[in-house]
Design a protein around this motif. Structure first.
Motif, PDB file in Angstrom:
ATOM      1  N   CYS A  14       0.868  -1.187   0.000  1.00  7.08           N
ATOM      2  CA  CYS A  14       0.000   0.000   0.000  1.00  7.08           C
ATOM      3  C   CYS A  14       0.897   1.226   0.000  1.00  7.08           C
ATOM      4  O   CYS A  14       2.029   1.167   0.486  1.00  7.08           O
ATOM      5  CB  CYS A  14      -0.884   0.033   1.243  1.00  7.08           C
ATOM      6  SG  CYS A  14      -2.174  -1.225   1.207  1.00  7.08           S
ATOM      7  N   HIS A  16       0.256   3.880   1.689  1.00  6.30           N
ATOM      8  CA  HIS A  16       0.227   4.402   3.057  1.00  6.30           C
ATOM      9  C   HIS A  16      -0.640   3.450   3.862  1.00  6.30           C
ATOM     10  O   HIS A  16      -1.597   2.901   3.332  1.00  6.30           O
ATOM     11  CB  HIS A  16      -0.398   5.808   3.039  1.00  6.30           C
ATOM     12  CG  HIS A  16      -0.671   6.350   4.395  1.00  6.30           C
ATOM     13  ND1 HIS A  16       0.293   6.985   5.140  1.00  6.30           N
ATOM     14  CD2 HIS A  16      -1.795   6.350   5.155  1.00  6.30           C
ATOM     15  CE1 HIS A  16      -0.229   7.351   6.299  1.00  6.30           C
ATOM     16  NE2 HIS A  16      -1.488   6.977   6.331  1.00  6.30           N
ATOM     17  N   ARG A  17      -0.289   3.248   5.127  1.00  3.59           N
ATOM     18  CA  ARG A  17      -1.131   2.356   5.931  1.00  3.59           C
ATOM     19  C   ARG A  17      -2.249   3.181   6.576  1.00  3.59           C
ATOM     20  O   ARG A  17      -1.973   4.119   7.331  1.00  3.59           O
ATOM     21  CB  ARG A  17      -0.301   1.662   7.006  1.00  3.59           C
ATOM     22  CG  ARG A  17      -1.102   0.655   7.794  1.00  3.59           C
ATOM     23  CD  ARG A  17      -0.222  -0.076   8.765  1.00  3.59           C
ATOM     24  NE  ARG A  17       0.267  -1.328   8.221  1.00  3.59           N
ATOM     25  CZ  ARG A  17      -0.471  -2.431   8.120  1.00  3.59           C
ATOM     26  NH1 ARG A  17      -1.714  -2.437   8.496  1.00  3.59           N
ATOM     27  NH2 ARG A  17       0.047  -3.528   7.633  1.00  3.59           N
ATOM     28  N   CYS A  18      -3.494   2.849   6.272  1.00 10.90           N
ATOM     29  CA  CYS A  18      -4.632   3.596   6.814  1.00 10.90           C
ATOM     30  C   CYS A  18      -4.707   3.378   8.332  1.00 10.90           C
ATOM     31  O   CYS A  18      -4.296   2.329   8.840  1.00 10.90           O
ATOM     32  CB  CYS A  18      -5.925   3.146   6.156  1.00 10.90           C
ATOM     33  SG  CYS A  18      -5.873   3.278   4.361  1.00 10.90           S
ATOM     34  N   TYR A  20      -6.835   2.567  10.504  1.00 18.84           N
ATOM     35  CA  TYR A  20      -7.624   1.513  11.143  1.00 18.84           C
ATOM     36  C   TYR A  20      -7.202   0.123  10.696  1.00 18.84           C
ATOM     37  O   TYR A  20      -7.739  -0.879  11.172  1.00 18.84           O
ATOM     38  CB  TYR A  20      -9.110   1.704  10.794  1.00 18.84           C
ATOM     39  CG  TYR A  20      -9.356   1.711   9.298  1.00 18.84           C
ATOM     40  CD1 TYR A  20      -9.105   2.863   8.551  1.00 18.84           C
ATOM     41  CD2 TYR A  20      -9.792   0.583   8.630  1.00 18.84           C
ATOM     42  CE1 TYR A  20      -9.294   2.876   7.178  1.00 18.84           C
ATOM     43  CE2 TYR A  20      -9.993   0.592   7.263  1.00 18.84           C
ATOM     44  CZ  TYR A  20      -9.738   1.745   6.544  1.00 18.84           C
ATOM     45  OH  TYR A  20      -9.916   1.750   5.186  1.00 18.84           O
ATOM     46  N   CYS A  21      -6.238   0.033   9.772  1.00 19.98           N
ATOM     47  CA  CYS A  21      -6.012  -1.224   9.044  1.00 19.98           C
ATOM     48  C   CYS A  21      -5.000  -2.124   9.746  1.00 19.98           C
ATOM     49  O   CYS A  21      -3.910  -1.686  10.102  1.00 19.98           O
ATOM     50  CB  CYS A  21      -5.506  -0.893   7.647  1.00 19.98           C
ATOM     51  SG  CYS A  21      -5.109  -2.362   6.691  1.00 19.98           S
ATOM     52  N   PHE A  23      -4.464  -5.267   8.155  1.00 21.33           N
ATOM     53  CA  PHE A  23      -4.234  -6.306   7.144  1.00 21.33           C
ATOM     54  C   PHE A  23      -2.739  -6.538   6.966  1.00 21.33           C
ATOM     55  O   PHE A  23      -1.918  -5.694   7.339  1.00 21.33           O
ATOM     56  CB  PHE A  23      -4.822  -5.892   5.789  1.00 21.33           C
ATOM     57  CG  PHE A  23      -6.319  -5.788   5.775  1.00 21.33           C
ATOM     58  CD1 PHE A  23      -7.090  -6.371   6.764  1.00 21.33           C
ATOM     59  CD2 PHE A  23      -6.964  -5.098   4.764  1.00 21.33           C
ATOM     60  CE1 PHE A  23      -8.473  -6.271   6.748  1.00 21.33           C
ATOM     61  CE2 PHE A  23      -8.342  -4.991   4.738  1.00 21.33           C
ATOM     62  CZ  PHE A  23      -9.097  -5.576   5.728  1.00 21.33           C
ATOM     63  N   THR A  25      -0.136  -5.931   5.098  1.00 18.47           N
ATOM     64  CA  THR A  25       0.269  -5.074   3.988  1.00 18.47           C
ATOM     65  C   THR A  25       1.376  -4.139   4.459  1.00 18.47           C
ATOM     66  O   THR A  25       1.505  -3.883   5.658  1.00 18.47           O
ATOM     67  CB  THR A  25      -0.942  -4.291   3.438  1.00 18.47           C
ATOM     68  OG1 THR A  25      -0.546  -3.639   2.238  1.00 18.47           O
ATOM     69  CG2 THR A  25      -1.486  -3.269   4.417  1.00 18.47           C
ATOM     70  N   GLY A  64      -5.768  -7.398  -1.210  1.00 17.64           N
ATOM     71  CA  GLY A  64      -4.584  -6.814  -0.582  1.00 17.64           C
ATOM     72  C   GLY A  64      -4.847  -6.313   0.812  1.00 17.64           C
ATOM     73  O   GLY A  64      -5.770  -6.759   1.476  1.00 17.64           O
ATOM     74  N   GLY A  65      -4.003  -5.298   1.131  1.00 18.58           N
ATOM     75  CA  GLY A  65      -3.137  -4.522   0.281  1.00 18.58           C
ATOM     76  C   GLY A  65      -3.877  -3.765  -0.834  1.00 18.58           C
ATOM     77  O   GLY A  65      -5.085  -3.621  -0.819  1.00 18.58           O
ATOM     78  N   THR A  66      -3.088  -3.308  -1.756  1.00 19.35           N
ATOM     79  CA  THR A  66      -3.611  -2.555  -2.892  1.00 19.35           C
ATOM     80  C   THR A  66      -3.138  -3.213  -4.185  1.00 19.35           C
ATOM     81  O   THR A  66      -2.095  -2.831  -4.737  1.00 19.35           O
ATOM     82  CB  THR A  66      -3.135  -1.085  -2.832  1.00 19.35           C
ATOM     83  OG1 THR A  66      -3.476  -0.532  -1.560  1.00 19.35           O
ATOM     84  CG2 THR A  66      -3.786  -0.245  -3.917  1.00 19.35           C
ATOM     85  N   ASN A  99      -7.640   0.701  -5.065  1.00 22.29           N
ATOM     86  CA  ASN A  99      -7.755   1.925  -4.289  1.00 22.29           C
ATOM     87  C   ASN A  99      -8.009   3.053  -5.291  1.00 22.29           C
ATOM     88  O   ASN A  99      -7.204   3.237  -6.210  1.00 22.29           O
ATOM     89  CB  ASN A  99      -6.430   2.127  -3.543  1.00 22.29           C
ATOM     90  CG  ASN A  99      -6.529   3.210  -2.520  1.00 22.29           C
ATOM     91  OD1 ASN A  99      -7.276   4.168  -2.703  1.00 22.29           O
ATOM     92  ND2 ASN A  99      -5.780   3.073  -1.452  1.00 22.29           N
ATOM     93  N   ARG A 136      -7.257   7.700   4.451  1.00 19.82           N
ATOM     94  CA  ARG A 136      -7.336   7.191   3.084  1.00 19.82           C
ATOM     95  C   ARG A 136      -6.607   8.162   2.162  1.00 19.82           C
ATOM     96  O   ARG A 136      -6.553   9.363   2.428  1.00 19.82           O
ATOM     97  CB  ARG A 136      -8.802   7.061   2.646  1.00 19.82           C
ATOM     98  CG  ARG A 136      -9.617   6.099   3.476  1.00 19.82           C
ATOM     99  CD  ARG A 136      -9.225   4.669   3.295  1.00 19.82           C
ATOM    100  NE  ARG A 136      -9.288   4.227   1.917  1.00 19.82           N
ATOM    101  CZ  ARG A 136      -9.135   2.965   1.533  1.00 19.82           C
ATOM    102  NH1 ARG A 136      -8.904   2.018   2.424  1.00 19.82           N
ATOM    103  NH2 ARG A 136      -9.204   2.636   0.277  1.00 19.82           N
TER     104      ARG A 136
HETATM  105  S1  SF4 Z   1      -5.135  -2.595   2.759  1.00 20.82           S
HETATM  106 FE1  SF4 Z   1      -6.684  -1.024   2.350  1.00 20.82          FE
HETATM  107  S2  SF4 Z   1      -7.242  -0.284   4.396  1.00 20.82           S
HETATM  108 FE2  SF4 Z   1      -5.276  -1.379   4.606  1.00 20.82          FE
HETATM  109  S3  SF4 Z   1      -3.683   0.183   4.407  1.00 20.82           S
HETATM  110 FE3  SF4 Z   1      -4.031  -0.667   2.367  1.00 20.82          FE
HETATM  111  S4  SF4 Z   1      -5.566   0.704   1.416  1.00 20.82           S
HETATM  112 FE4  SF4 Z   1      -5.600   1.088   3.633  1.00 20.82          FE
END
Ligand code: SF4
Length: 388
Positions: A14, A16-18, A20-21, A23, A25, A64-66, A99, A136
Motif C-alpha cells: 500500500c 500508506h497504511r490507513c 484503522y487497518c 491487514f 500489507t 490486498g493490500g492494494t 484503491n 485514506r
Molecule cells: S489494505 Fe486497504 S485499508 Fe489497509 S492500508 Fe491498504 S488501502 Fe488502507
C-alpha cells in the motif's frame, strides 16, 4: 481433480497504511513489487507441481493490500501464470481490489484487456473529513472518476466498499455517503463496521482518549438504515455485509461462505484445501526469499511459502460450515447439502442450540435451510458462539 477451487492472490503493498487497518500489507516497499510478482508466479508453479495437475478454478481474486499498485505488466504476468498453472472453468470471475487514488483511465483499460472483469473499489465514504480521519489516500472525486473510467473500459461488474460506525459519525452523514454510492450505480456494495484492531493508530488514539470509541448502538442504526435504503434501491442482501443486484453476488466470496475449498497464495494468504487450512509466511521479504530459494517439491496443498498447514477435523468443518453459511442471509445453510456433505442431519446434530436460538428469534427455517432472522443478523456473533 473433481474439486473446483477459488484462487486468492494476496498483494501486500500500500502507498500508506490507513489508520484503522491491520491487514497484512506494507507501505513504502513498492520497490519489491517486481520480485514479489515473480515469486507469486513461482508459487503457482509449485502448487501445480504439488497437485500433479492443473487445479481447476472458477474464480480468481487479487486482494490486498492494494493490488492496483501492480504495474500492468506484472498484472498480466500473474494472470498468464494463472492460465498456465490452473485449469480455468468459464465463466471465470476475476476480481481486482483497487484503491481509487491509484487508478487512471489507461490502467483500467489495460486491466480489463488482460482479463480482469470485476473491480472492487475501496470508496469507504463520500465525506472528506471521514476519509481524512481514516487516512485514506483518495477523495470522493477519485471514486467518481474511477467508476466513469471503469465503465468506459468495459467493466460491467463494479463493487464499492464503505465503512460505517466511525467515531462521531452522524446518521445523516452516513446516509449521504450511501446515497452517493448508490448514485454511482454499482452492481455490488459491501458495508463494514469500523472495528478497533489492536496495534493500529486508531486503537492508540482511542486508548489515549484522543478519539471516542465508535458507538455500537449508532452503528447498528446505520446498518438498519443501509438495509432499508439498499432494499429500496433494488439490491438483494445475500450476506451479512454484502448486497448485490440480481446475478452479481461475488462468486469468489460465496466459496468462502459455503466453506468450499480455495487456494490462497502470496504473503500471509490463507487457503482451505484437501482437508487443511494453510497459512503462508507473512512478511513479503521472507515470502520472496522462500520462493527464490525453493527447490524441493511440496505436498498439496502446501507450497514453499506455507508456514502452517493445519488439518481440519470433521467436527470443526461441520461447525465452520454452519457458522460461515449462516452469514448468507437468504441462502442460509441447506439441510440437504449439509447432510450430503457430512452424512448427518443438521437439525439433529445441533438440535439444542438451534432450538434455543429459534426461541430467541435469532434463527429460522426457510425453504429447507437454516438462516438468521433480521434480528439475528444484528446479533450474528452471539449466534455463531453457540456453534463453536
Ligand atoms: S489494505 Fe486497504 S485499508 Fe489497509 S492500508 Fe491498504 S488501502 Fe488502507
Amino acid at each position: 481433480m473433481d474439486t473446483s477451487y477459488s484462487l486468492y492472490l494476496h498483494i501486500p503493498f500500500c502507498r500508506h497504511r490507513c489508520a484503522y487497518c491491520d491487514f497484512n500489507t506494507y507501505a513504502g516497499l513498492e520497490a519489491l513489487i517486481p520480485a514479489y510478482a515473480q515469486a507469486l508466479c513461482r508459487e503457482m508453479a509449485f502448487l501445480r507441481q504439488a497437485a500433479g495437475e492443473r487445479p481447476p478454478i472458477h474464480t480468481l481474486f487479487l486482494g490486498g493490500g492494494t493490488p492496483s499498485l501492480l504495474p500492468i505488466t506484472a498484472l498480466e504476468t500473474i494472470l498468464q501464470a494463472a492460465h498456465t498453472h490452473f485449469s480455468w472453468h468459464a465463466p471465470l470471475e476475476i476480481t481486482l481490489e483497487a484503491n481509487p487514488g491509484t487508478l487512471d483511465r489507461d490502467y483500467l483499460r489495460a486491466a480489463y484487456a488482460v482479463g480482469v472483469n470485476r473491480l472492487s473499489l475501496g470508496m469507504q465514504s463520500a465525506q472528506p473529513e471521514e476519509l481524512r480521519f481514516l487516512e485514506r489516500q483518495h477523495d470522493f472525486g477519485d471514486v467518481i472518476q474511477a467508476v466513469e473510467w471503469a465503465r468506459r473500459a468495459g467493466f460491467e461488474n463494479l463493487s464499492l466498499d464503505l465503512i460505517y460506525g466511525l467515531p462521531e459519525q452522524s446518521l445523516a452523514r452516513w446516509e449521504q455517503s450511501l446515497s452517493r454510492a448508490l448514485d454511482l450505480q454499482p452492481e455490488h456494495i459491501s458495508l463494514y463496521a469500523l472495528t478497533l484492531e489492536h496495534g493500529t493508530p486508531l486503537s492508540h488514539w482511542v486508548d489515549r482518549g484522543l478519539v471516542p470509541l465508535p458507538d455500537a448502538d449508532r452503528a447498528a442504526e446505520m446498518y438498519e438504515l443501509a438495509c432499508e435504503r439498499l432494499d429500496k434501491a433494488g439490491f438483494e442482501q445475500y450476506e451479512i455485509s454484502n448486497w448485490a443486484r440480481p446475478g452479481h453476488a461475488c462468486r469468489h466470496n460465496l466459496q468462502y461462505w459455503r466453506n468450499l475449498p480455495y487456494l490462497g497464495l502470496g504473503a500471509g494468504a490463507h487457503g482451505f484445501a484437501a482437508g487443511y487450512r494453510t497459512v503462508a509466511v507473512r512478511a513479503s521479504t521472507a515470502y520472496i526469499e522462500r520462493l527464490q530459494n525453493a527447490g524441493a517439491p511440496s505436498v498439496f496443498p502446501r507450497t514453499p511459502a506455507t508456514a502452517e498447514a493445519i488439518p481440519v477435523d470433521r467436527a470443526t468443518e461441520m461447525s465452520e460450515t454452519l457458522i460461515m453459511g449462516l452469514r448468507l442471509t437468504q441462502e442460509g445453510v441447506s439441510l440437504q447439502r449439509f447432510e450430503q456433505r457430512f452424512g448427518q442431519r443438521l437439525e439433529e446434530h445441533y438440535s439444542a442450540p438451534i432450538r434455543r436460538l429459534r426461541r430467541a428469534g435469532l434463527l429460522e427455517w426457510h425453504a429447507e435451510a437454516l438462516r438468521l432472522t433480521p434480528r439475528g443478523r444484528l446479533l450474528g456473533n452471539r449466534v455463531f458462539m453457540e456453534f463453536v
